[in-house]
Write an enzyme that holds these catalytic residues in place. Structure first.
Site, PDB file in Angstrom:
ATOM      1  N   TYR A  46       1.028  -3.576  -6.463  1.00 63.94           N
ATOM      2  CA  TYR A  46       1.071  -4.677  -5.488  1.00 63.94           C
ATOM      3  C   TYR A  46       2.390  -4.715  -4.730  1.00 63.94           C
ATOM      4  O   TYR A  46       2.428  -4.633  -3.496  1.00 63.94           O
ATOM      5  CB  TYR A  46       0.802  -6.003  -6.202  1.00 63.94           C
ATOM      6  CG  TYR A  46       1.114  -7.237  -5.394  1.00 63.94           C
ATOM      7  CD1 TYR A  46       0.588  -7.424  -4.124  1.00 63.94           C
ATOM      8  CD2 TYR A  46       1.942  -8.239  -5.911  1.00 63.94           C
ATOM      9  CE1 TYR A  46       0.870  -8.560  -3.381  1.00 63.94           C
ATOM     10  CE2 TYR A  46       2.227  -9.378  -5.182  1.00 63.94           C
ATOM     11  CZ  TYR A  46       1.695  -9.540  -3.917  1.00 63.94           C
ATOM     12  OH  TYR A  46       1.978 -10.656  -3.192  1.00 63.94           O
TER      13      TYR A  46
ATOM     14  N   LYS B 158       3.245  -3.582  -0.834  1.00 64.28           N
ATOM     15  CA  LYS B 158       3.759  -4.616   0.076  1.00 64.28           C
ATOM     16  C   LYS B 158       5.116  -4.208   0.647  1.00 64.28           C
ATOM     17  O   LYS B 158       5.411  -4.458   1.824  1.00 64.28           O
ATOM     18  CB  LYS B 158       3.871  -5.957  -0.657  1.00 64.28           C
ATOM     19  CG  LYS B 158       2.547  -6.626  -0.977  1.00 64.28           C
ATOM     20  CD  LYS B 158       1.811  -7.093   0.270  1.00 64.28           C
ATOM     21  CE  LYS B 158       2.410  -8.356   0.847  1.00 64.28           C
ATOM     22  NZ  LYS B 158       1.595  -8.872   1.985  1.00 64.28           N
TER      23      LYS B 158
END
Length: 459
Positions: A237, A241
């Site tokens: 994640y 990002k």
């Protein structure tokens, strides 16, 4: 000097909202409709194959939520006529070129009309499939930027990221961008194009071997975690990002004014439209829910550290304030804002030892004992349930380890300057408050957040 108005700024504005069915996006849409009913249009990009599917998602996953009850009370029977005058669902997909928008007339209309673009789209699963996370979190922002560059009147692009793109950095973490391709471990640079090629090659090989979808999912999850750790990030994640931020900052310079909002752990609403609204079990709430359901008896925390959280409505207030401030500036440079503020084990190692002695070892003995009895089914069922809970606890512990033992301090100088400037510039700044020091955190968590979480889990 006469003060300006944030709500007046929103008057007659056209805004493109990406990932409009997401938790924060819905709070943004509700807030805009409630405080400025004279907004011209909100174009809501929803992952859908056609207009009918997008309209169904808008009705079922956005307007139909309890979040919009205050608006329902305000407008009564006229709510839907008001909403559908202001909201236009746009079927598409941020992981595709031109956001996957097939309707050329609608696309031209968006390019000609919109003033502001907000990107909420993200997959927030820590261990998401690498191909999925790369498509949405990394390449998605680049597709969006290329789309925005074709627009005629965009004054600002706002990208919602996370404060934890910093990985496991310690000390003061500044509101600064990442240089394109810079890793957090070693000297090897991240070639994002090569990451895309590697993913495509892995998928091609798996499909050529006729691997089952479950096996492909498992492989791509492991592959994402492996690539993240290789470059110094704790999970897929935050790694994807961070790469998304890199691309946005690098390719937006001197073209599109860019604001990046980095909230810490986002919790339920503090005040607006009412206290305690939440959707989904978010970040560390997964641990609370596991404990409440009896599936998690112990969990590792560093009791000397503060878990940094921020209510969702404060994130949206900060976003709107930053959006307005950036649109009123005459610069195309990026600006980044950090938005935020148990009886436990002091380390992950002590937690693993404790778990092995108190749970894993007795469970293995219990499993061996089952084989000595004639009627094994009820005991096998009990063993399976206990083993599942143990694996859940260990999985959550590994996923959240970077956050419960986090040793960084988020610099929020830009956010503080924004608050000061807002109070001095806008007469309605209090309606967009995002000052975390005004929150009684103990009362908020006990009386608002946890009851809201329980209500969501039990519904």
């Amino acid at each position: 000097m006469e003060l300006g108005s944030i709500t007046e700024f929103l008057n007659n504005k056209s805004i493109l909202v990406i990932g409009a069915a997401g938790f924060l996006a819905k709070i943004f849409v509700e807030k805009i409709l409630r405080v400025q009913p004279k907004v011209k249009k909100l174009y809501l990009l929803l992952r859908a194959v056609d207009t009918k599917s997008a309209e169904e998602r808008l009705h079922n996953e956005v307007i139909g939520m309890a979040l919009f009850d205050v608006l329902r009370e305000q407008h009564g029977a006229s709510l839907y006529s008001f909403v559908y005058e202001k909201l236009t669902p746009v079927p598409g997909d941020i992981s595709c070129v031109d956001l996957g928008i097939r309707d050329s007339l609608l696309k031209d209309q968006i390019w000609n009309e919109i003033d502001t673009v907000i990107n909420f789209a993200a997959t927030t699963n820590f261990d998401e499939r690498y191909d999925v996370a790369l498509g949405i979190n990394t390449l998605g922002p680049l597709h969006l930027l290329n789309f925005v560059k074709k627009c005629n009147n965009v004054k600002v692009l706002v990208h919602v990221s996370t404060a934890y793109v910093c990985g496991e950095d310690a000390g003061l973490i500044q509101e600064k961008p990442f240089p394109l391709g810079k890793s957090k471990k070693g000297t090897e640079m991240i070639d994002i194009d090569m990451e895309k090629i590697l993913v495509e090659e892995k998928l091609t090989n798996l499909h050529s071997e006729h691997a089952e979808e479950s096996a492909i999912t498992s492989y791509m999850k492991d592959y994402g975690s492996k690539r993240a750790r290789m470059f110094g990030w704790p999970n897929t994640y935050v790694f994807t990002k961070a790469m998304g931020e890199m691309l946005l900052v690098h390719y937006s310079r001197d073209t599109v004014p860019l604001v990046i909002i980095r909230p810490t752990m986002v919790t339920s609403t503090y005040q607006e439209p009412f206290p305690g609204w939440i959707e989904g079990v978010r970040t560390i709430d997964g641990v609370a829910v596991g404990y409440a359901k009896g599936k998690l008896k112990h969990f590792p925390f560093n009791p000397k550290l503060t878990v940094d959280v921020i209510p969702a409505d404060m994130v949206i207030n900060a976003l709107i304030m930053a959006m307005v401030e950036c649109a009123n500036r005459s610069t195309t440079s990026e600006i980044i804002y950090h938005v935020g503020e148990f009886t436990a084990f002091s380390s992950m190692a002590s937690f693993r030892i404790y778990t092995a002695i108190c749970y894993s070892l007795p469970l293995k003995v219990f499993h061996l004992a089952i084989n000595t009895v004639s009627y094994q089914k009820p005991y096998n069922d009990k063993y399976t349930a206990l083993n599942r809970n143990l694996k859940l606890g260990m999985r959550l512990a590994e996923l959240y380890k970077p956050y419960v033992f986090f040793k960084g301090i988020f610099d929020d100088a830009n956010s503080e300057k924004l608050q000061i400037a807002a109070r001095e510039t806008y007469s309605d700044a209090d309606a967009f408050n995002f000052d975390p020091t005004c929150v009684n955190w103990e009362a908020y968590m006990i009386n608002i957040h946890f009851p809201g979480l329980v209500k969501y889990v039990l519904k």
